[in-house]
Motif scaffolding. Structure first.
Motif, PDB file in Angstrom:
ATOM      1  N   THR A   1       0.843  -1.181   0.000  1.00 22.82           N
ATOM      2  CA  THR A   1       0.000   0.000   0.000  1.00 22.82           C
ATOM      3  C   THR A   1       0.882   1.236   0.000  1.00 22.82           C
ATOM      4  O   THR A   1       1.841   1.324   0.767  1.00 22.82           O
ATOM      5  N   GLN A   2       0.554   2.182  -0.870  1.00 22.48           N
ATOM      6  CA  GLN A   2       1.271   3.447  -0.923  1.00 22.48           C
ATOM      7  C   GLN A   2       0.257   4.582  -0.976  1.00 22.48           C
ATOM      8  O   GLN A   2      -0.900   4.370  -1.338  1.00 22.48           O
ATOM      9  N   PHE A   3       0.710   5.767  -0.630  1.00 25.40           N
ATOM     10  CA  PHE A   3      -0.137   6.953  -0.761  1.00 25.40           C
ATOM     11  C   PHE A   3       0.773   8.168  -0.837  1.00 25.40           C
ATOM     12  O   PHE A   3       1.931   8.133  -0.436  1.00 25.40           O
ATOM     13  N   ILE A   4       0.241   9.241  -1.370  1.00 24.15           N
ATOM     14  CA  ILE A   4       0.973  10.497  -1.401  1.00 24.15           C
ATOM     15  C   ILE A   4       0.794  11.148  -0.034  1.00 24.15           C
ATOM     16  O   ILE A   4      -0.334  11.438   0.371  1.00 24.15           O
ATOM     17  N   SER A   5       1.883  11.368   0.669  1.00 18.84           N
ATOM     18  CA  SER A   5       1.788  11.897   2.026  1.00 18.84           C
ATOM     19  C   SER A   5       1.721  13.413   2.062  1.00 18.84           C
ATOM     20  O   SER A   5       1.100  13.978   2.957  1.00 18.84           O
ATOM     21  N   ALA A   6       2.359  14.082   1.093  1.00 21.10           N
ATOM     22  CA  ALA A   6       2.352  15.541   1.120  1.00 21.10           C
ATOM     23  C   ALA A   6       2.549  16.099  -0.287  1.00 21.10           C
ATOM     24  O   ALA A   6       3.225  15.496  -1.118  1.00 21.10           O
ATOM     25  N   ILE A   7       1.959  17.252  -0.501  1.00 20.14           N
ATOM     26  CA  ILE A   7       2.150  18.034  -1.718  1.00 20.14           C
ATOM     27  C   ILE A   7       2.690  19.380  -1.277  1.00 20.14           C
ATOM     28  O   ILE A   7       2.084  20.057  -0.437  1.00 20.14           O
ATOM     29  N   ARG A   8       3.830  19.751  -1.816  1.00 23.49           N
ATOM     30  CA  ARG A   8       4.467  21.005  -1.423  1.00 23.49           C
ATOM     31  C   ARG A   8       3.758  22.184  -2.096  1.00 23.49           C
ATOM     32  O   ARG A   8       3.497  22.175  -3.295  1.00 23.49           O
ATOM     33  N   LEU A   9       3.447  23.184  -1.321  1.00 22.95           N
ATOM     34  CA  LEU A   9       2.836  24.411  -1.797  1.00 22.95           C
ATOM     35  C   LEU A   9       3.746  25.556  -1.377  1.00 22.95           C
ATOM     36  O   LEU A   9       3.931  25.811  -0.181  1.00 22.95           O
ATOM     37  N   ILE A  10       4.347  26.229  -2.353  1.00 26.25           N
ATOM     38  CA  ILE A  10       5.267  27.315  -2.036  1.00 26.25           C
ATOM     39  C   ILE A  10       4.461  28.556  -1.669  1.00 26.25           C
ATOM     40  O   ILE A  10       3.546  28.950  -2.388  1.00 26.25           O
ATOM     41  N   VAL A  11       4.805  29.138  -0.536  1.00 24.83           N
ATOM     42  CA  VAL A  11       4.093  30.307   0.007  1.00 24.83           C
ATOM     43  C   VAL A  11       5.108  31.394   0.361  1.00 24.83           C
ATOM     44  O   VAL A  11       6.289  31.106   0.556  1.00 24.83           O
ATOM     45  N   PRO A  12       4.638  32.640   0.479  1.00 24.91           N
ATOM     46  CA  PRO A  12       5.573  33.712   0.818  1.00 24.91           C
ATOM     47  C   PRO A  12       5.942  33.768   2.301  1.00 24.91           C
ATOM     48  O   PRO A  12       6.991  34.297   2.657  1.00 24.91           O
ATOM     49  N   ASP A  13       5.070  33.209   3.166  1.00 24.98           N
ATOM     50  CA  ASP A  13       5.278  33.327   4.604  1.00 24.98           C
ATOM     51  C   ASP A  13       4.539  32.192   5.316  1.00 24.98           C
ATOM     52  O   ASP A  13       3.368  31.940   5.015  1.00 24.98           O
ATOM     53  N   TYR A  14       5.205  31.528   6.222  1.00 20.45           N
ATOM     54  CA  TYR A  14       4.578  30.417   6.950  1.00 20.45           C
ATOM     55  C   TYR A  14       3.341  30.857   7.728  1.00 20.45           C
ATOM     56  O   TYR A  14       2.281  30.241   7.618  1.00 20.45           O
ATOM     57  N   ASP A  15       3.484  31.893   8.522  1.00 20.48           N
ATOM     58  CA  ASP A  15       2.379  32.289   9.396  1.00 20.48           C
ATOM     59  C   ASP A  15       1.179  32.807   8.611  1.00 20.48           C
ATOM     60  O   ASP A  15       0.032  32.551   8.977  1.00 20.48           O
ATOM     61  N   GLN A  16       1.429  33.508   7.518  1.00 22.16           N
ATOM     62  CA  GLN A  16       0.339  33.969   6.661  1.00 22.16           C
ATOM     63  C   GLN A  16      -0.396  32.766   6.051  1.00 22.16           C
ATOM     64  O   GLN A  16      -1.626  32.752   5.982  1.00 22.16           O
ATOM     65  N   ALA A  17       0.339  31.758   5.632  1.00 21.86           N
ATOM     66  CA  ALA A  17      -0.271  30.558   5.057  1.00 21.86           C
ATOM     67  C   ALA A  17      -1.063  29.782   6.117  1.00 21.86           C
ATOM     68  O   ALA A  17      -2.179  29.322   5.850  1.00 21.86           O
ATOM     69  N   ILE A  18      -0.528  29.661   7.305  1.00 25.39           N
ATOM     70  CA  ILE A  18      -1.244  28.994   8.391  1.00 25.39           C
ATOM     71  C   ILE A  18      -2.520  29.770   8.724  1.00 25.39           C
ATOM     72  O   ILE A  18      -3.586  29.173   8.932  1.00 25.39           O
TER      73      ILE A  18
END
Length: 129
Positions: free
Chosen positions: A2-19
């Protein structure tokens, strides 16, 4: 096996703004926020109830990465968020001021609308029949 995609990277300008957007407005869960170095963090978020695939919010670290923020899918829908309660979710999104960029439509597979995150990425919100 069994396999799955664990994460997809999304490039953002700022961590806290994205959160603030994904967790604060969209209601995603903050799965992990770990400091890797002084300017790099491992930030994983996921829609409520999601058990496998997460978004890895990655802060742009150079000019080339900054240039593709919001353009990782070349102006196409990049991510697809499925729901079992489209009407409630779209109402929450509207109240939160999320940028809904087209009218809700009915397709052969279900109800769908396109929205945009504050970084320019297009998403589909889908409720399948």
């Amino acid at each position: 096996m069994t396999q799955f995609i664990s994460a997809i990277r999304l490039i953002v300008p700022d961590y806290d703004q994205a959160i603030a957007f994904y967790v604060g407005l969209m209601g995603f869960e903050l799965i992990e926020d770990s400091e890797i170095s002084e300017d790099k963090r491992w930030v994983l978020v996921a829609p409520p109830g999601s058990t496998e695939t997460r978004l890895l919010l990655a802060k742009a670290s150079n000019e080339a990465q900054e240039e593709i923020i919001g353009e990782q899918a070349a102006d196409r829908v990049f991510l697809f968020l499925e729901t079992y309660d489209f009407d409630s979710d779209i109402a929450l999104m509207e109240r939160a001021g999320i940028d809904i960029i087209e009218e809700t439509r009915i397709e052969s597979y279900g109800k769908v609308v396109v929205f945009r995150d504050p970084f320019g990425n297009k998403w589909d919100l889908i409720e399948r029949h």
